[in-house]
Design an enzyme around this catalytic site. Sequence first.
Site, PDB file in Angstrom:
ATOM      1  CE  LYS A   1      -0.342  -7.277   6.988  1.00 58.21           C
ATOM      2  NZ  LYS A   1      -1.718  -7.052   6.964  1.00 58.21           N
TER       3      LYS A   1
HETATM    4  C1  E4P Z   1      -3.299  -5.990   4.115  1.00 55.00           C
HETATM    5  O1  E4P Z   1      -2.338  -6.855   4.544  1.00 55.00           O
HETATM    6  C2  E4P Z   1      -2.902  -4.536   4.571  1.00 55.00           C
HETATM    7  O2  E4P Z   1      -2.871  -4.318   5.876  1.00 55.00           O
HETATM    8  C3  E4P Z   1      -4.103  -3.850   3.710  1.00 55.00           C
HETATM    9  O3  E4P Z   1      -4.247  -4.273   2.449  1.00 55.00           O
HETATM   10  C4  E4P Z   1      -4.074  -2.387   3.760  1.00 55.00           C
HETATM   11  O4  E4P Z   1      -5.084  -2.037   2.901  1.00 55.00           O
HETATM   12  P1  E4P Z   1      -5.511  -0.422   3.107  1.00 55.00           P
HETATM   13  O5  E4P Z   1      -4.706   0.685   2.319  1.00 55.00           O
HETATM   14  O6  E4P Z   1      -6.934  -0.319   2.295  1.00 55.00           O
HETATM   15  O7  E4P Z   1      -5.640   0.240   4.437  1.00 55.00           O
END
Ligand code: E4P
Length: 217
Positions: free
Chosen positions: A87
Amino acid sequence: MKFFIDTANLAQIKEANDLGILDGVTTNPSLMAKEGIKGQEAVMQHYKDICELVDGDISAEVISTDFAGIIEEGKKLSAIHKNIVVKVPMIKDGIKAIKWFTDNGIRTNCTLVFSAGQAILAAKAGATYVSPFIGRIDDSGWDGMDLIHQLSQIFGVQGYRTEILAASIRNPNHIIKCAEAGADVCTCPLDSILGLLKHPLTDIGLAKFLEDAKKFA
Ligand code: E4P
């Protein structure tokens, strides 16, 4: 639409996986920190544990922000398990790194995406997934679902192979709307997945059936 769970909590990952509908897991540094994981070795071990629990794509996020650092970290992460997806944040060096990973057979998830322009760049670089953050867009007074609709349209017209991974999901309705808008994947907290189960008429109907069943039991 594939279902990923958005957590680093092993018990929650197991609970979702046991439902039989889980296709993968996404994590991020905040989610890892929430589990109290400390040190490089513990982080790597935690990713291994997740890979052993779930047979699906597992996103592991780099914390470097320069090209060389992202590449070095991404190589180590992808070596943990064949299902690891690196990622990478939506920044200039991130895009360069995604292109490098693509050319070298390492799959990627471009994260922190808030606009169609960013998503197009990620797709051009060959990202496996692009992660638009629906909930955070909603939190800032815009409509996150508009972005999913827009990406669905653009990726369809352009024939991009990058999958739209709707992230930052806050509730079951987000999941339904993502399915409607054509997201390829939705990564959700466990509560939002379990929220899909609920309907008061189901509870009322089941109570009545069980009550009536006593008459012939
Ligand atoms: C996933 O890949 C993201 O990091 C995550 O969904 C972020 O979510 P949040 O806005 O609830 O922190």
